[in-house]
Structure formats: C-alpha cells, structure tokens
Scaffold this motif. Structure first.
Motif, PDB file in Angstrom:
ATOM      1  N   GLU A 121       0.849  -1.209   0.000  1.00  0.00           N
ATOM      2  CA  GLU A 121       0.000   0.000   0.000  1.00  0.00           C
ATOM      3  C   GLU A 121       0.881   1.255   0.000  1.00  0.00           C
ATOM      4  O   GLU A 121       0.706   2.153   0.836  1.00  0.00           O
ATOM      5  N   PRO A 122       1.833   1.359  -0.925  1.00  0.00           N
ATOM      6  CA  PRO A 122       2.866   2.387  -0.784  1.00  0.00           C
ATOM      7  C   PRO A 122       2.385   3.817  -1.005  1.00  0.00           C
ATOM      8  O   PRO A 122       3.089   4.755  -0.653  1.00  0.00           O
ATOM      9  N   PHE A 123       1.207   3.984  -1.611  1.00  0.00           N
ATOM     10  CA  PHE A 123       0.781   5.343  -1.963  1.00  0.00           C
ATOM     11  C   PHE A 123      -0.398   5.854  -1.137  1.00  0.00           C
ATOM     12  O   PHE A 123      -0.882   6.951  -1.348  1.00  0.00           O
TER      13      PHE A 123
ATOM     14  N   LEU B  63       3.681   9.935  -8.295  1.00  0.00           N
ATOM     15  CA  LEU B  63       4.434   8.725  -7.915  1.00  0.00           C
ATOM     16  C   LEU B  63       4.117   7.553  -8.841  1.00  0.00           C
ATOM     17  O   LEU B  63       5.009   6.762  -9.157  1.00  0.00           O
ATOM     18  N   TYR B  64       2.857   7.442  -9.288  1.00  0.00           N
ATOM     19  CA  TYR B  64       2.498   6.391 -10.247  1.00  0.00           C
ATOM     20  C   TYR B  64       3.371   6.506 -11.490  1.00  0.00           C
ATOM     21  O   TYR B  64       3.918   5.521 -11.986  1.00  0.00           O
ATOM     22  N   ARG B  65       3.476   7.736 -11.997  1.00  0.00           N
ATOM     23  CA  ARG B  65       4.267   7.946 -13.226  1.00  0.00           C
ATOM     24  C   ARG B  65       5.723   7.577 -12.992  1.00  0.00           C
ATOM     25  O   ARG B  65       6.364   6.955 -13.840  1.00  0.00           O
TER      26      ARG B  65
ATOM     27  N   LEU C 139      10.351   3.961 -13.445  1.00  0.00           N
ATOM     28  CA  LEU C 139      11.424   3.250 -12.735  1.00  0.00           C
ATOM     29  C   LEU C 139      11.386   1.756 -13.030  1.00  0.00           C
ATOM     30  O   LEU C 139      12.427   1.121 -13.193  1.00  0.00           O
ATOM     31  N   ARG C 140      10.194   1.197 -13.125  1.00  0.00           N
ATOM     32  CA  ARG C 140      10.076  -0.259 -13.268  1.00  0.00           C
ATOM     33  C   ARG C 140      10.676  -0.762 -14.564  1.00  0.00           C
ATOM     34  O   ARG C 140      11.035  -1.935 -14.672  1.00  0.00           O
ATOM     35  N   GLN C 141      10.814   0.110 -15.556  1.00  0.00           N
ATOM     36  CA  GLN C 141      11.425  -0.314 -16.822  1.00  0.00           C
ATOM     37  C   GLN C 141      12.884  -0.736 -16.623  1.00  0.00           C
ATOM     38  O   GLN C 141      13.429  -1.494 -17.419  1.00  0.00           O
TER      39      GLN C 141
ATOM     40  N   MET D  76      -3.312   0.640 -13.382  1.00  0.00           N
ATOM     41  CA  MET D  76      -2.325   1.563 -13.931  1.00  0.00           C
ATOM     42  C   MET D  76      -0.905   0.994 -13.895  1.00  0.00           C
ATOM     43  O   MET D  76      -0.123   1.210 -14.797  1.00  0.00           O
ATOM     44  N   LEU D  77      -0.579   0.251 -12.835  1.00  0.00           N
ATOM     45  CA  LEU D  77       0.815  -0.143 -12.601  1.00  0.00           C
ATOM     46  C   LEU D  77       1.115  -1.610 -12.883  1.00  0.00           C
ATOM     47  O   LEU D  77       2.272  -1.956 -13.124  1.00  0.00           O
ATOM     48  N   ALA D  78       0.109  -2.471 -12.800  1.00  0.00           N
ATOM     49  CA  ALA D  78       0.398  -3.919 -12.805  1.00  0.00           C
ATOM     50  C   ALA D  78       0.217  -4.561 -14.178  1.00  0.00           C
ATOM     51  O   ALA D  78      -0.653  -4.166 -14.955  1.00  0.00           O
ATOM     52  N   ASP D  79       1.050  -5.573 -14.430  1.00  0.00           N
ATOM     53  CA  ASP D  79       0.888  -6.398 -15.633  1.00  0.00           C
ATOM     54  C   ASP D  79      -0.218  -7.425 -15.415  1.00  0.00           C
ATOM     55  O   ASP D  79      -0.960  -7.757 -16.329  1.00  0.00           O
ATOM     56  N   ARG D  80      -0.279  -7.939 -14.179  1.00  0.00           N
ATOM     57  CA  ARG D  80      -1.322  -8.916 -13.834  1.00  0.00           C
ATOM     58  C   ARG D  80      -1.852  -8.636 -12.442  1.00  0.00           C
ATOM     59  O   ARG D  80      -1.156  -8.047 -11.608  1.00  0.00           O
TER      60      ARG D  80
END
Length: 233
Positions: A159-161, A172-174, A179-181, A199-203
């Motif tokens: 729950e970081p945000f 922070l999402y952006r 960063l994840r790349q 917005m953030l997850a692949d799965r």
C-alpha cells in the motif's frame, strides 16, 4: 524457474490458500479488501510471518519450504520492502537512510551508490534533508531508494501510496511506471485500489479471505470476472 513462486496454506490465524508466480521485471498486484490476507502474503515472502505450510522460491532458491524444513531468516532473504508509512529513520537524512540499507556494500562505495539511487528517484539536491523536512511524496521516494539499495531479488510494495494526497499519488504512479522499466526483479504490489492496480500492474491476483479467486491481466479480471464474488469485489 526464474522469478518468484509462492504457494501458501494455513487455517489460522488468517486463513491462506494462495498460489501465484511473478516473473522478473513483472509487476503483480495483490488486490482485495482489508483482511483478505494481502499483507500476510508479503510478510510470508519477507520471512516475518511463518505460514503453516507452503513454499516461497526466488530464481529456484527455496526461501521457504515447510515440507523440507526450510525457513530462511528475514535477514537472509534479499527483499526490498516499501511500506505505507515510509518507516524512515527520523534522525538520519535521506542519504543516511539509503546508506543504512547497504550493509552488504563496501563502505567506500556506499555514499556514491546512495547518491545515484536518490537521483534515480528524482531527489537530487535533497540528500541532506531529514524525513521531517521532506513532503510525503519525497519521503516515499527515499523509501523506494532505500528498498533498491539492498539490491533485492524481489521488491515488495505494501500500500505504498495510501498515505499521500491524490496529486502526489499520480506523480508517484508515473515515476514508479518509469522506474520499473529498469528493474529486473519481480515486483509485488499490495493495494485495495483497482485503479492503481490497473495503472501499474501487468497482472492482478484477486484475494478474498486469504484465497486466490482469480488471476490475470487487469483487463481480463475487470471485464471477465470469474465469479459473482470477483465482480462484487
């Protein structure tokens, strides 16, 4: 197999019947209401909770295998963890907080690496500020830099945000998406916010009362729920 493999079973105190895998570089979101077991799953991976039965494997290495009697201590698991409440040392500046996670690094290299990590999360020039002198979003960035300083094989975001305002959250999402790349490790995101997960997850893995109800891409889970229970959640 490379990546993170998790299989957990217990009847109490929080029932668990969870199974999933997360590949290197993938962001997997554990989604569900409060009390669904999301944080217990993270703690089982990090080693701060010992489930009755199960396995946690990272790149084929067993961190937990109850059948074989393997339970690695938390300090022996290369985990980077970012908490909802930041958990920074208030008496240390941003640079000190990041360097505190570098026990495995040669002392002569720590400061340079910490500067580089803070730059990576857009905190250049703020290295000497203590947490009380930073905004909530800036503190969360320090927490991310500190988690990466451990050179983790798995990154856990709990729950970081949730402790920051909406505008900061969007920023922070952006930044996390950017960063994840560059992250070559499995990233596990715990959230109750479906928009965040989308917005953030692949799965996504949908949890309810400690049980995996459905796993799949955000689009598949949202548009084709596997049961009325998933649709309701």
């Amino acid at each position: 197999m490379s990546g993170l493999e998790v299989s957990l079973r217990q009847a109490s105190p929080i029932p668990l019947q969870v199974e999933f895998a997360c590949a290197p570089g993938e962001v997997l979101a554990l989604v569900g209401p409060s009390g669904s077991g999301k944080t217990t799953v993270l703690r089982s991976i990090a080693g701060t909770h010992s489930p009755a039965q199960g396995q946690v494997r990272v790149n084929g290495e067993a961190w937990l295998d109850t059948a074989a009697g393997v339970r690695l201590a938390p300090h022996r698991r290369a985990v980077g963890m970012v908490f909802q409440g930041y958990a920074l040392f208030p008496h240390m500046d941003a640079l000190g907080n990041v360097m505190a996670a570098m026990g495995h690094v040669d002392p002569s290299e720590r400061e340079g690496r910490a500067h580089a990590l803070l730059a990576q999360v857009h905190l250049d020039g703020l290295e000497r500020r203590r947490p009380a002198q930073l905004s909530g979003g800036q503190q969360q960035r320090v927490a991310v830099a500190r988690a990466l300083a451990r050179e983790p094989r798995v990154l856990l975001l709990d729950e970081p945000f949730s402790a920051v305002d909406r505008a900061t959250r969007q920023r922070l999402y952006r930044e996390i998406a950017e960063l994840r790349q560059s992250l070559a490790m499995p990233v596990l995101l715990v959230t109750h916010d479906l928009d965040e997960a989308q917005m953030l997850a692949d799965r996504l893995v949908v949890l309810h009362r400690g049980q995996t109800l459905q796993a799949g891409t955000p689009e598949a889970v949202i548009n084709r729920p596997a049961s009325p229970e998933v649709a309701r959640l």
